[in-house]
Write a protein that holds these residues in place. Structure first.
Motif, PDB file in Angstrom:
ATOM      1  N   ARG A  15       6.323  -1.479   9.466  1.00 27.29           N
ATOM      2  CA  ARG A  15       5.404  -2.602   9.337  1.00 27.29           C
ATOM      3  C   ARG A  15       5.052  -2.759   7.857  1.00 27.29           C
ATOM      4  NH1 ARG A  15       2.344  -4.505  13.428  1.00 27.29           N
ATOM      5  NH2 ARG A  15       2.367  -2.468  14.479  1.00 27.29           N
ATOM      6  N   THR A  16       5.212  -3.955   7.345  1.00 20.31           N
ATOM      7  CA  THR A  16       4.999  -4.198   5.915  1.00 20.31           C
ATOM      8  C   THR A  16       4.049  -5.376   5.720  1.00 20.31           C
ATOM      9  OG1 THR A  16       6.969  -5.608   5.862  1.00 20.31           O
ATOM     10  CG2 THR A  16       7.257  -3.280   5.248  1.00 20.31           C
ATOM     11  N   TYR A  17       3.677  -5.600   4.434  1.00 22.93           N
ATOM     12  CA  TYR A  17       2.649  -6.593   4.149  1.00 22.93           C
ATOM     13  C   TYR A  17       3.031  -7.469   2.962  1.00 22.93           C
ATOM     14  CZ  TYR A  17       0.031  -3.585   7.269  1.00 22.93           C
ATOM     15  OH  TYR A  17      -0.348  -2.855   8.365  1.00 22.93           O
ATOM     16  N   GLU A  18       2.686  -8.738   3.099  1.00 22.67           N
ATOM     17  CA  GLU A  18       2.862  -9.704   2.017  1.00 22.67           C
ATOM     18  C   GLU A  18       1.597  -9.744   1.167  1.00 22.67           C
ATOM     19  OE1 GLU A  18       5.640 -11.148   1.577  1.00 22.67           O
ATOM     20  OE2 GLU A  18       6.684 -11.179   3.513  1.00 22.67           O
ATOM     21  N   LEU A  19       1.685 -10.391   0.021  1.00 23.38           N
ATOM     22  CA  LEU A  19       0.506 -10.528  -0.833  1.00 23.38           C
ATOM     23  C   LEU A  19      -0.605 -11.298  -0.124  1.00 23.38           C
ATOM     24  CD1 LEU A  19       2.119 -11.281  -4.326  1.00 23.38           C
ATOM     25  CD2 LEU A  19       0.986  -9.164  -3.599  1.00 23.38           C
ATOM     26  N   ASP A  21      -1.471 -11.047   2.816  1.00 21.01           N
ATOM     27  CA  ASP A  21      -2.148 -10.171   3.775  1.00 21.01           C
ATOM     28  C   ASP A  21      -3.182  -9.271   3.106  1.00 21.01           C
ATOM     29  OD1 ASP A  21      -0.525 -11.070   5.913  1.00 21.01           O
ATOM     30  OD2 ASP A  21       1.070  -9.693   5.310  1.00 21.01           O
ATOM     31  N   ILE A  22      -3.180  -9.253   1.770  1.00 19.56           N
ATOM     32  CA  ILE A  22      -4.004  -8.315   1.006  1.00 19.56           C
ATOM     33  C   ILE A  22      -5.159  -9.058   0.351  1.00 19.56           C
ATOM     34  CG2 ILE A  22      -3.989  -6.669  -0.927  1.00 19.56           C
ATOM     35  CD1 ILE A  22      -2.326  -5.738   1.432  1.00 19.56           C
ATOM     36  N   SER A  23      -6.317  -8.413   0.293  1.00 21.00           N
ATOM     37  CA  SER A  23      -7.455  -8.944  -0.456  1.00 21.00           C
ATOM     38  C   SER A  23      -8.009  -7.863  -1.373  1.00 21.00           C
ATOM     39  CB  SER A  23      -8.573  -9.416   0.488  1.00 21.00           C
ATOM     40  OG  SER A  23      -8.156 -10.526   1.243  1.00 21.00           O
ATOM     41  N   ILE A  24      -8.482  -8.283  -2.525  1.00 21.59           N
ATOM     42  CA  ILE A  24      -9.117  -7.373  -3.480  1.00 21.59           C
ATOM     43  C   ILE A  24     -10.554  -7.149  -3.041  1.00 21.59           C
ATOM     44  CG2 ILE A  24      -9.900  -7.165  -5.876  1.00 21.59           C
ATOM     45  CD1 ILE A  24      -7.373  -8.845  -6.619  1.00 21.59           C
ATOM     46  N   VAL A  25     -11.003  -5.886  -3.110  1.00 20.07           N
ATOM     47  CA  VAL A  25     -12.354  -5.522  -2.683  1.00 20.07           C
ATOM     48  C   VAL A  25     -13.130  -4.988  -3.883  1.00 20.07           C
ATOM     49  CG1 VAL A  25     -13.740  -4.130  -1.107  1.00 20.07           C
ATOM     50  CG2 VAL A  25     -11.480  -4.940  -0.393  1.00 20.07           C
ATOM     51  N   PHE A 379      -7.214  -1.700 -13.351  1.00 19.92           N
ATOM     52  CA  PHE A 379      -7.277  -2.637 -12.233  1.00 19.92           C
ATOM     53  C   PHE A 379      -6.301  -2.262 -11.119  1.00 19.92           C
ATOM     54  CE2 PHE A 379      -6.558  -7.109 -10.527  1.00 19.92           C
ATOM     55  CZ  PHE A 379      -7.787  -7.183  -9.899  1.00 19.92           C
ATOM     56  N   GLN A 380      -5.251  -1.504 -11.445  1.00 15.44           N
ATOM     57  CA  GLN A 380      -4.318  -1.038 -10.408  1.00 15.44           C
ATOM     58  C   GLN A 380      -4.971  -0.089  -9.415  1.00 15.44           C
ATOM     59  OE1 GLN A 380      -1.165   0.637 -12.763  1.00 15.44           O
ATOM     60  NE2 GLN A 380      -0.217  -1.344 -13.194  1.00 15.44           N
ATOM     61  N   LYS A 381      -6.181   0.375  -9.732  1.00 16.29           N
ATOM     62  CA  LYS A 381      -6.898   1.308  -8.844  1.00 16.29           C
ATOM     63  C   LYS A 381      -7.926   0.595  -7.955  1.00 16.29           C
ATOM     64  CE  LYS A 381      -6.636   4.710 -12.590  1.00 16.29           C
ATOM     65  NZ  LYS A 381      -7.448   5.479 -13.584  1.00 16.29           N
ATOM     66  N   VAL A 382      -8.033  -0.726  -8.063  1.00 16.49           N
ATOM     67  CA  VAL A 382      -9.056  -1.470  -7.331  1.00 16.49           C
ATOM     68  C   VAL A 382      -8.862  -1.301  -5.821  1.00 16.49           C
ATOM     69  CG1 VAL A 382      -7.756  -3.625  -7.208  1.00 16.49           C
ATOM     70  CG2 VAL A 382     -10.260  -3.690  -7.251  1.00 16.49           C
ATOM     71  N   GLY A 383      -9.968  -1.373  -5.078  1.00 13.68           N
ATOM     72  CA  GLY A 383      -9.879  -1.289  -3.637  1.00 13.68           C
ATOM     73  C   GLY A 383      -9.222  -2.526  -3.041  1.00 13.68           C
ATOM     74  N   LEU A 384      -8.496  -2.319  -1.944  1.00 18.81           N
ATOM     75  CA  LEU A 384      -7.801  -3.416  -1.272  1.00 18.81           C
ATOM     76  C   LEU A 384      -8.084  -3.351   0.228  1.00 18.81           C
ATOM     77  CD1 LEU A 384      -4.303  -3.122  -3.003  1.00 18.81           C
ATOM     78  CD2 LEU A 384      -6.046  -4.839  -3.474  1.00 18.81           C
ATOM     79  N   SER A 385      -8.065  -4.488   0.865  1.00 18.28           N
ATOM     80  CA  SER A 385      -8.158  -4.530   2.316  1.00 18.28           C
ATOM     81  C   SER A 385      -6.942  -5.279   2.864  1.00 18.28           C
ATOM     82  CB  SER A 385      -9.452  -5.232   2.761  1.00 18.28           C
ATOM     83  OG  SER A 385      -9.446  -6.602   2.378  1.00 18.28           O
ATOM     84  N   VAL A 386      -6.580  -5.013   4.101  1.00 19.59           N
ATOM     85  CA  VAL A 386      -5.448  -5.637   4.762  1.00 19.59           C
ATOM     86  C   VAL A 386      -5.967  -6.509   5.892  1.00 19.59           C
ATOM     87  CG1 VAL A 386      -3.355  -5.266   6.097  1.00 19.59           C
ATOM     88  CG2 VAL A 386      -3.887  -3.765   4.183  1.00 19.59           C
ATOM     89  N   ARG A 387      -5.482  -7.745   5.943  1.00 16.07           N
ATOM     90  CA  ARG A 387      -5.890  -8.659   7.007  1.00 16.07           C
ATOM     91  C   ARG A 387      -5.434  -8.143   8.360  1.00 16.07           C
ATOM     92  NH1 ARG A 387      -3.649 -14.492   6.199  1.00 16.07           N
ATOM     93  NH2 ARG A 387      -4.843 -14.222   4.280  1.00 16.07           N
ATOM     94  N   ALA A 388      -6.336  -8.127   9.322  1.00 14.48           N
ATOM     95  CA  ALA A 388      -6.012  -7.618  10.649  1.00 14.48           C
ATOM     96  C   ALA A 388      -5.021  -8.554  11.350  1.00 14.48           C
ATOM     97  CB  ALA A 388      -7.268  -7.496  11.478  1.00 14.48           C
TER      98      ALA A 388
END
Length: 388
Positions: A15-19, A21-25, A379-388
């Motif tokens: 299972r993989t993710y597109e951009l 699908d990702i949000s910056i937190v 900034f490469q260490k920023v938190g990310l969330s994945v869309r459900a």
């Protein structure tokens, strides 16, 4: 742990993710966007922003490449494009755009593009445009395909290239081609060993595209200064998924390449290879998310085609669209003539567009500031969330 899905008896897929699908937190104190640096440096070459153009004639005339450099980004010339094949490339592009606008057959423009690329690369024309860029005082980067790199690279470097981009839809550390050696047995399989090829050059090499951790790590071991992730996918313009069945989930692919970068850094005791994202970056938020996933820089395609200086006149097509037998792209109109902004506005603003189609550097800068980071590496260490 990889998220594997069984889609049939005995067959699993990751299972993989597109951009998208990702949000910056944001999870730290915020800061002023004026207190943020978007500077990027690869080898000895430093840029105000982590942006390259896709190496297509729709974006990369010598003049447009020079303007990219003067605005703080890295312009890349297609060393196998129309400027290397025809003495009058602007007229050829005008013919191409006219067909795209007026011919009811959607394949007519691709056929004409293939016809234009059937002309051989002229080493003198190529050397002339490379020298033109070098004399303008900006960093000179030239793209070649893996199969033509050994033949074209010496002349390109002699003309003044400072960075060589070995670029294809997919690339590996060893690319096998069929070569006519004049022997009785006809064509002979001969591998291009990128490690040997790169070690023999006097300039840094950026190579790609790669799609996963293993291929990225293998390519890093060749000595490349940068590795491109993705093939520049853009809905409506690229058709690699339809033609080859190959797709790149960019968020996952960037994160995998960043992991390969860490592994290679440990393996070599400190050699850092840059990860350059190329695909599905259409808005400034996409650029921010690509960096957040682990990229050091990103390639822009369709956004730059809206610039007034882009030779495609508001039309965009990837370099793979010109393939003689298996084109993997089409001409896509991204802006009317009256809607085109200056390249400076596209890159640096100010913007009057609420959707992130202009001021890419400003959008990235403000995203970093809202998350509390002051430079790209942080900034490469920023938190990310994945869309459900």
């Amino acid at each position: 742990m990889r998220d594997l899905v069984e889609f049939g008896m005995g067959r699993t897929a990751r299972r993989t993710y597109e951009l998208e699908d990702i949000s910056i937190v944001p999870s730290r104190r915020t800061r002023s966007s004026k207190n943020v640096s978007t500077a990027w440096q690869i080898d000895a070459y430093r840029f105000d922003s982590p942006i390259l153009n896709h190496p297509t004639d729709a974006l990369g005339s010598p003049e447009a490449v020079i303007e990219m450099g003067r605005l703080g980004a890295l312009g890349v010339l297609n060393g196998e494009g129309l400027w290397a094949r025809h003495a009058n490339p602007e007229e050829k592009i005008a013919e191409l755009v006219d067909i795209a606008e007026n011919d009811p057959d959607p394949a007519a423009a691709v056929r004409h593009l293939q016809k234009l690329h059937a002309a051989p690369v002229n080493p003198d024309l190529l050397a002339q445009v490379v020298a033109q860029i070098r004399e303008a005082g900006v960093t000179t980067a030239v793209r070649v395909s893996p199969q033509n790199a050994p033949e074209l690279a010496p002349g390109i470097i002699a003309a003044g290239a400072e960075l060589l981009v070995v670029h294809g839809t997919i690339i590996s550390a060893e690319h096998v081609v069929l070569v006519d050696r004049g022997a009785d047995d006809g064509l002979v399989a001969e591998p291009l060993n990128l490690k040997t090829f790169i070690s023999d050059l006097d300039i840094p090499v950026i190579a790609g595209a790669v799609h996963d951790h293993r291929t990225a790590l293998h390519l890093m071991r060749t000595g490349a200064a940068g590795v491109i992730v993705g093939y520049g996918s853009a809905e409506g313009a690229t058709t690699t998924g339809e033609v080859l069945g190959i797709g790149v989930p960019m968020a996952t692919a960037i994160a995998d390449a960043a992991a390969a970068r860490r592994d290679y850094l440990d393996e070599t005791g400190g050699r850092y290879v840059h990860v350059i994202a190329d695909g599905d970056i259409h808005m400034s938020g996409d650029l921010a998310k690509a960096i957040a996933c682990g990229a050091d820089a990103a390639v822009l395609g369709t956004p730059l085609a809206t610039a007034a200086s882009a030779p495609g006149r508001g039309w965009y097509w990837p370099s793979a669209a010109a393939h003689p037998s298996t084109p993997r792209g089409a001409l896509l109109q991204v802006a009317e003539e009256s809607e085109r902004s200056s390249l400076d506005v596209v890159l640096n603003g100010p913007s009057d567009d609420p959707d992130g189609l202009l001021n890419f550097v400003g959008g990235l800068r403000r995203s970093m500031a809202k998350a509390g980071y002051s430079d790209l590496k942080e900034f490469q260490k920023v938190g990310l969330s994945v869309r459900a």
